[in-house]
Design a protein around this motif. Structure first.
Motif, PDB file in Angstrom:
ATOM      1  N   SER A 186       4.261   4.267   5.566  1.00 27.76           N
ATOM      2  CA  SER A 186       5.679   4.436   5.861  1.00 27.76           C
ATOM      3  C   SER A 186       6.511   4.091   4.630  1.00 27.76           C
ATOM      4  CB  SER A 186       6.060   3.523   7.033  1.00 27.76           C
ATOM      5  OG  SER A 186       7.439   3.569   7.267  1.00 27.76           O
ATOM      6  N   GLY A 187       7.438   4.967   4.312  1.00 24.02           N
ATOM      7  CA  GLY A 187       8.309   4.735   3.163  1.00 24.02           C
ATOM      8  C   GLY A 187       7.852   5.427   1.892  1.00 24.02           C
ATOM      9  N   PHE A 188       6.689   6.029   1.925  1.00 24.44           N
ATOM     10  CA  PHE A 188       6.146   6.725   0.751  1.00 24.44           C
ATOM     11  C   PHE A 188       5.848   8.175   1.128  1.00 24.44           C
ATOM     12  CE2 PHE A 188       5.746   3.061  -1.908  1.00 24.44           C
ATOM     13  CZ  PHE A 188       5.504   2.009  -1.043  1.00 24.44           C
ATOM     14  N   VAL A 189       6.213   9.110   0.236  1.00 25.35           N
ATOM     15  CA  VAL A 189       6.040  10.529   0.536  1.00 25.35           C
ATOM     16  C   VAL A 189       5.307  11.231  -0.594  1.00 25.35           C
ATOM     17  CG1 VAL A 189       8.046  10.664   2.053  1.00 25.35           C
ATOM     18  CG2 VAL A 189       8.328  11.073  -0.405  1.00 25.35           C
ATOM     19  N   ILE A 190       4.665  12.329  -0.223  1.00 24.38           N
ATOM     20  CA  ILE A 190       3.829  13.062  -1.169  1.00 24.38           C
ATOM     21  C   ILE A 190       4.633  13.638  -2.324  1.00 24.38           C
ATOM     22  CG2 ILE A 190       3.981  15.193   0.169  1.00 24.38           C
ATOM     23  CD1 ILE A 190       1.061  15.773  -0.647  1.00 24.38           C
ATOM     24  N   LEU A 242       0.839  -1.195   0.000  1.00 23.45           N
ATOM     25  CA  LEU A 242       0.000   0.000   0.000  1.00 23.45           C
ATOM     26  C   LEU A 242       0.874   1.246   0.000  1.00 23.45           C
ATOM     27  CD1 LEU A 242      -2.871   1.233   0.239  1.00 23.45           C
ATOM     28  CD2 LEU A 242      -2.563   1.184   2.721  1.00 23.45           C
ATOM     29  N   ILE A 243       0.610   2.136  -0.966  1.00 24.47           N
ATOM     30  CA  ILE A 243       1.319   3.413  -1.027  1.00 24.47           C
ATOM     31  C   ILE A 243       0.594   4.441  -0.168  1.00 24.47           C
ATOM     32  CG2 ILE A 243       1.987   5.339  -2.525  1.00 24.47           C
ATOM     33  CD1 ILE A 243       2.132   3.294  -4.840  1.00 24.47           C
ATOM     34  N   ALA A 244      -0.712   4.591  -0.413  1.00 20.44           N
ATOM     35  CA  ALA A 244      -1.457   5.639   0.287  1.00 20.44           C
ATOM     36  C   ALA A 244      -2.950   5.403   0.141  1.00 20.44           C
ATOM     37  CB  ALA A 244      -1.106   7.011  -0.258  1.00 20.44           C
ATOM     38  N   THR A 245      -3.692   6.029   1.038  1.00 16.43           N
ATOM     39  CA  THR A 245      -5.145   6.090   0.960  1.00 16.43           C
ATOM     40  C   THR A 245      -5.517   7.449   0.388  1.00 16.43           C
ATOM     41  OG1 THR A 245      -5.335   4.675   2.899  1.00 16.43           O
ATOM     42  CG2 THR A 245      -7.281   5.946   2.279  1.00 16.43           C
TER      43      THR A 245
END
Lengths: 115, 114
Positions: free
Chosen positions: B59-63, B45-48
């Motif tokens: 965690s581990g993924f940024v905008i 999962l990257i983001a909701t």
């Protein structure tokens, strides 16, 4: 850190026999478990799920068993059919976490059902 | 279950460029998610994607790397910015289903970065 593990990358079964796909997890807070099926060039398709309050859920040829003490679940397909040949993913979630809807996936098991 | 489409279905891009992936659902849904499946790995999962507010990143993924838009309840985009070969993956969107934790996936976008 892989919290959901599918230790068999592949499985071959004869048509008509039982297919058993296994999945182990490490996070005792997981309370919902799902199986997905994936064909090449398609997204995963939801197959069956089980809540941690149950130890068995059945839907037609597909049955999922959950052993919470062993942190283990399995998917049984009976009888197996050639059309069941696909990659099967096990997934788990902790509905009480901040990311309650996040699904934690295993790496998948490629099932081949031979005629 | 909802019918989910993604565009493009695949693309080959040069490093340093950006690609925007679209996800369209045939009905209004509250929860939309973006996942990545790197070669030989599980889905992560990257983001909701939240409608009307900023996405919630794992965690581990940024905008800055994966900006997400969610202008309405049927559509979302994920941009993969300043791409490198390590971004070569299948990117999938999913939506929440009838049960709390059940999700339904789009067909995926296969990205190759040279």
């Amino acid at each position: 850190d892989q919290q959901v593990k599918q230790n068999s990358p592949s499985l071959s079964v004869q048509e008509g026999r039982i297919s058993i796909l296994n999945c182990d997890y490490t996070n005792s807070m997981f309370d919902y478990f799902l199986w997905y099926k994936k064909y090449p060039a398609e997204g995963p398709t939801f197959l069956i799920s089980i809540s941690s309050i149950k130890d068995k859920n059945e839907d037609g040829r597909f049955t999922v068993f959950l052993n919470k003490s062993a942190k283990h679940l399995s998917l049984h397909i009976v009888p197996s059919q050639p059309g069941d040949s696909a990659v099967y993913f096990c997934a788990a979630s902790d509905s009480n976490s901040n990311s309650g809807y996040a699904l934690n996936f295993g790496k998948g098991t490629s099932l081949l059902v031979t005629p | 279950s909802a019918v989910i489409s993604q565009k493009p279905s695949r693309d080959i891009c040069q490093r340093g460029t950006s690609l925007t992936i679209q996800c369209q659902v045939d009905s209004q849904v509250t929860m939309m998610f973006w996942y990545r499946q790197q070669p030989g790995q599980s889905l992560t999962l990257i983001a909701t994607a939240n409608q009307g507010s900023e996405a919630t990143y794992e965690s581990g993924f940024v905008i800055d790397k994966f900006p997400i838009s969610r202008p309405n309840l049927t559509f979302s985009t994920l941009t993969v910015s300043n791409m490198s070969p390590e971004d070569s993956s299948i990117y999938l969107c999913s939506v929440g289903g009838g049960l709390a934790n059940e999700q339904f996936f789009g067909p995926g976008t296969r990205l190759t970065v040279l």
